[in-house]
Write a protein that holds these residues in place. Structure first.
Motif, short mmCIF file in Angstrom:
data_model
loop_
_atom_site.label_atom_id
_atom_site.label_comp_id
_atom_site.label_asym_id
_atom_site.label_seq_id
_atom_site.Cartn_x
_atom_site.Cartn_y
_atom_site.Cartn_z
N ALA A 245 9.49 -1.47 24.90
CA ALA A 245 8.16 -2.11 24.44
C ALA A 245 7.78 -1.07 23.42
N PHE A 246 8.04 0.07 23.57
CA PHE A 246 7.83 1.28 22.65
C PHE A 246 8.65 0.85 21.30
N ASP A 247 9.60 0.57 21.34
CA ASP A 247 10.60 0.11 20.19
C ASP A 247 10.10 -0.93 19.36
N ALA A 248 9.46 -1.99 20.09
CA ALA A 248 8.68 -2.96 19.32
C ALA A 248 7.48 -2.61 18.67
N LEU A 249 6.75 -1.56 19.15
CA LEU A 249 5.55 -0.97 18.67
C LEU A 249 5.90 -0.26 17.40
N LEU A 250 6.95 0.33 17.39
CA LEU A 250 7.54 1.16 16.25
C LEU A 250 7.84 0.17 15.13
N THR A 251 8.64 -0.71 15.54
CA THR A 251 9.09 -1.73 14.56
C THR A 251 8.07 -2.46 13.90
N LEU A 252 6.79 -2.99 14.64
CA LEU A 252 5.54 -3.29 13.99
C LEU A 252 4.97 -2.52 13.01
N ALA A 253 4.84 -1.21 13.41
CA ALA A 253 4.08 -0.24 12.75
C ALA A 253 4.65 -0.19 11.37
N ARG A 254 6.08 -0.12 11.40
CA ARG A 254 6.89 0.14 9.87
C ARG A 254 6.65 -1.10 9.12
N GLY A 255 6.24 -2.20 9.51
CA GLY A 255 6.11 -3.50 8.55
C GLY A 255 4.62 -2.96 8.04
N GLY A 256 3.59 -2.94 9.19
CA GLY A 256 2.09 -2.66 8.45
C GLY A 256 2.01 -1.53 7.57
N ILE A 257 2.85 -0.42 7.71
CA ILE A 257 2.84 0.70 6.75
C ILE A 257 3.23 0.40 5.36
N GLY A 258 4.14 -0.79 5.21
CA GLY A 258 4.62 -1.05 3.84
C GLY A 258 3.26 -1.48 3.37
N GLU A 259 2.72 -2.53 3.86
CA GLU A 259 1.56 -2.94 3.14
C GLU A 259 0.33 -2.13 2.87
N LEU A 260 0.28 -1.04 3.68
CA LEU A 260 -0.85 -0.11 3.49
C LEU A 260 -0.34 0.92 2.40
N CYS A 261 0.85 1.21 2.26
CA CYS A 261 1.30 1.87 1.31
C CYS A 261 1.25 1.44 -0.46
N ALA A 262 1.27 0.25 -0.38
CA ALA A 262 1.34 -0.65 -1.54
C ALA A 262 -0.29 -0.43 -2.05
N ALA A 263 -1.06 -0.74 -0.91
CA ALA A 263 -2.57 -0.64 -1.33
C ALA A 263 -2.93 0.79 -1.96
N GLN A 264 -2.45 1.71 -1.09
CA GLN A 264 -2.67 3.08 -1.51
C GLN A 264 -2.27 3.48 -2.93
#
Lengths: 248, 248, 248, 248, 248, 248
Positions: E217-236
């Motif tokens: 379950a932890f691994d699934a969270l980390l994988t999701l996070a990595r995807g979201g961070i990509g979008e946020l970094c583009a906006a930054q």
């Protein structure tokens, strides 16, 4: 000769004025030489939380110094955000001493706060606070009896305090009574003696400022204290009598 | 008739006693009726950090009340761990008012702390503190000139304060001078007026306790204040003269 | 010409936006030139302890500044461990001012806390907080009436505030309305005027920054303030109307 | 018979273990019956600000209790935001007592902080802290001599402390040595006696818990204390010898 | 379906607005759904005391919430006298995260304080603060390069943060990205993931709200996070580019 | 080779001693190498205010360090007037971790405070506190069952913690278990892993000290942790069994 020129067993000239505070149930402005402490006793409807339900009264003391009561201005404790360790220690001593003079079971669950505020400081402020605080408290207790809030005066005797110290060194060491600031600064040891009018011990705090001292020297301090306390108790009784129209 | 029985434009009986504090460079015990405030001025070798290097002096004021200066005992601010917002607000007002009376460039980098401690409170303590604080400060400045720490007296005039208020309601509203506690509690509005001996405005703080009030009523308060300030300034000048053997 | 280039009696461009806060019962983001203050009104089920059992409501105000609302970053008050004396003084002023606009007996024992947080500061933050705080409070009161928690809108009129000051010196002194930071820093005197929409006085605080000033100068400030308050009250009424779909 | 079953002049079984603290320059874990206090001495490069430039050393003591050192868990002082008045009073006593045993001029401007933390409390913690604190301090001073930071051991003798109290009432009152918690709670009076190995007085604090007591009773307490201190000093000397491979 | 109706891997709609703060060297108002955090970067002439003389820069973060940023008004931390443990913990996390994105040796002894103040809270405020705080910091660093206070941009990559959590129970448990308040309250576990634009780990904090959870379950969270961070970094990157006219 | 000379997956030698605290309902003195933490569990009659009336228990943790538990003496938090942000963060982690191991509904409204006080620090104090704190808590819960205050043991499994870190750089980076202080200071990243005896995740906190690190490195840390937790849980079970005469 001691710095003040007084005899070894002489108190400073002193006075106890009552009624200085307009609002307090009891008040005493005590002057021991240049030291002046305003003591007020405030009657509160109830005792602190830790005493509730025991059917006994409580006396709390608080002690403070006006910032410029001293030679050099001291930081205002309220501005600094806390009472100094010295103030806390002194007010605990005053509280214990005054409680020792009261039959708390006879008070019922009434609380009295005795505030001792030093207006001018020249040594011996904690002892003056005890001696004056007892007068303020006694007057407030008289008022409670007059107002029939309590049935009889719950005093178990008078409590007063005086400091004594050792001046000089070696064979020239002398014990002297009621140190002023200059004497206190020069003393090799000093003690604060809280005694009853009957000479019983309420509290003793004695410490060496420099070299530890002998038991015999301590005995001399205690003997001197006992003499000074007698004089102070007479003045206390007189002040309470004047303020209440009765006897202490 | 106002509760105190005084005429609308009558100050309470008042006095300014100097020298009550044994150690302060200047001190004044001011009594306005039953209100008593002990003001001491302490000269410090230097100014606060934010003022250093500007070649100017600074006046700081601190204000406190003894716990039983009031009808009901107030918590000791030092025990509570902070000064109340009210105390902080008052001491800022006192500081601003006293600084307005001084030529700080002529002082050099000397700091003076004026402590105003209320021994008995019956209304008007902040105004009494300003009026008495100015006397303590002026005496300390005289001492600095005598001791040649500063070349000439850096006073720009006298600063004193008095409160005025509106009593009654509707058509019966009257403006009265120098409110005592009972009057202050009953007032529809009140103001504290800090003026110079020449009648110029140093600070005004006026607020409605209940209904907002009209400009005409405010004007009446200011007119009364100006009259009272004249009397207070005469007493200030007299007190400083007595304490220093010279003129304010 | 004043530094801002505005006419002596001209307010800065200003706006009052409601609904910025997602959760508050009422909110107003007020902009006076570059000054921005977020005001929220929070309805609480009960009044503070000292007001309980009196059947009346209470309004409490709190004031803060974001650390970098100012030119130079200020220490975070929460990190410093206490609100500054300036913040305490300002929030007391806001609270008194808002309470003056409310019929507290008509509120019942409901408490409202109005938080005024400065997001950007360019002078006049306390006045903006009062003007915007009144809007947030009025909206929250409307909601209470809509929700039938209280029977009728307990507002006694509008309360707004503006600062005025004296610029220049000697014969060139001019009174100007609504000081920005640069003007405030240059002013010889300034005042904060809290008035009702009918022009009655809620609170006045005026003080000399340098030389004490004449009564005539004070009168000019008050006259200017009255004009500015009229414009602000119109905007307040409009904002409340838009937010509630009714009249203030 | 006293509650503990010990003879009137019998100390509890006790021990002093050195080296418990891995990092401190000196440490002693003292056990007096069920009371355990960990004392560490930390050498600091410099003395407190008020002592700088005088060419003398300084000893500061701090005292604390783990929250569950006591029968009932006490609030953590760090969480409460301040040390209790009791803790402050005790650490001042420890500091004065330890300083009395040191030739501070021979130390140079070195500061030592002695931390006394109560791990388990069963009465007599302040006395145990002084006795153990002296051992920690002495070891740290030995290390400073070994490391040639100071030329010779600046000890003026040993300092240890013990409590004594009055049990029973009226004619059955007996003085007993080294009160445990149960005895302390039952005592009519008690005292803390800080003496040197030579029997000289460093500090005495004695107080009536109930009725004031006679001078003869006080004398009996002091005599008992002197006996106990002898035993404690022997153990101190032994502990320091073991820790340093030399004599105290 | 998750409460918000979003897909498991969908961020809330978000935006990053720069320049909201008039005075700060860099600022970003970040909105993640209904959560709004104002981030300002203040350049200070020097680093904190513990960093002086090391030739390196320092980033400090502070975090606060306006009292009514939340559903129920929270006590003002400045009025309460201290920051909550939660605030302290969050600001330590923000500071560590931002420092990880900077080459401090390349900064020289310049300090930057990043203030993150929550104007509206709907979950995920600490992550929004990191994402927005990085933008404010980056803009301030760009300004320092423009002003030639530092030679080159000392950024080592972008740093952003997002929360993920486990919703549902047993076999129905799903990992979802970017929890809002309602989802956060319902989550069985959640984590805050601070990652670089390259997907490297800066900090991970994950905890079970109820039952401990499995590594998968932890691994699934980390994988999701990595995807979201990509979008946020583009906006930054976009926000910094707009604010500075260059690339992040 | 790691600085300690241990294998990458080797814990320090460790022990868990119960009963060190005389008064606590449960206690454990845990030693992980040179790190020693005294954990006590205090049963309180009631839960904190925010939990009342929910029929559930609560576990609160508090964490402190003796001033000289560390290489260099740290300021006493009680003297400084507040707990450090680090202490607050750690005690929140301990509390969350211990609560995760308990069926709070089965406890009833009983509160337990677990105090974790570091006597000697050499890295890993927060993890030792969790591992030892669980033992103290479990013993106290056993006592409550024995005393029939609760019907059955409300434990949901064991909870223990260990740190892991990355030593070296680039290709030479290795993951190692149970960092001591020297290793922690040298680590490029470290994490604290709180797991159950079944290997489920209670809490993970991992952060880069320097460069952000890869997901694979994080996975290695978690795998190491799981191994170490197994050994710690065996020792926990053994300690509880010895203390209670039963099974954990």
């Amino acid at each position: 000769m001691r710095p003040s020129g007084r005899a070894a067993d002489a108190l400073r000239s002193f006075s106890i004025e009552t009624g200085f505070s307009r609002h307090a149930e009891g008040s005493a402005l005590i002057r021991m030489g240049q030291t002046e402490v305003l003591c007020t006793a405030s009657v509160e409807g109830r005792v602190p939380a830790f005493m509730r339900g025991k059917g006994q009264g409580w006396i709390t003391a608080e002690y403070g110094m006006l910032p410029r009561a001293t030679h050099k201005r001291g930081e205002r404790e309220a501005a600094r955000g806390k009472q100094s360790a010295r103030s806390l220690e002194i007010q605990r001593l005053i509280g214990r001493s005054l409680r020792a003079g009261v039959d708390r079971a006879a008070m019922g669950e009434i609380g009295i706060t005795v505030d001792c505020d030093v207006l001018n400081a020249d040594g011996g402020t904690r002892c003056a606070a005890i001696t004056g605080g007892w007068v303020a408290m006694a007057i407030a207790l008289h008022r409670l009896v007059e107002g029939r809030a309590i049935a009889r005066l719950p005093l178990r005797g008078q409590v007063a305090a005086v400091s004594c110290g050792l001046l000089g060194a070696g064979a020239d060491t002398r014990a002297v009574l009621d140190l002023d600031y200059a004497e206190d600064s020069a003393a090799a040891a000093d003690g604060n003696f809280v005694l009853t009018d009957a000479g019983a011990i309420v509290e003793i705090q004695a410490s060496a400022e420099g070299e530890p001292f002998a038991r015999e020297a301590f005995d001399a301090l205690l003997t001197l204290a006992r003499g000074g306390i007698g004089e102070l108790c007479a003045a206390q009784a007189d002040a309470v009598r004047r303020a209440t129209g009765g006897a202490a």
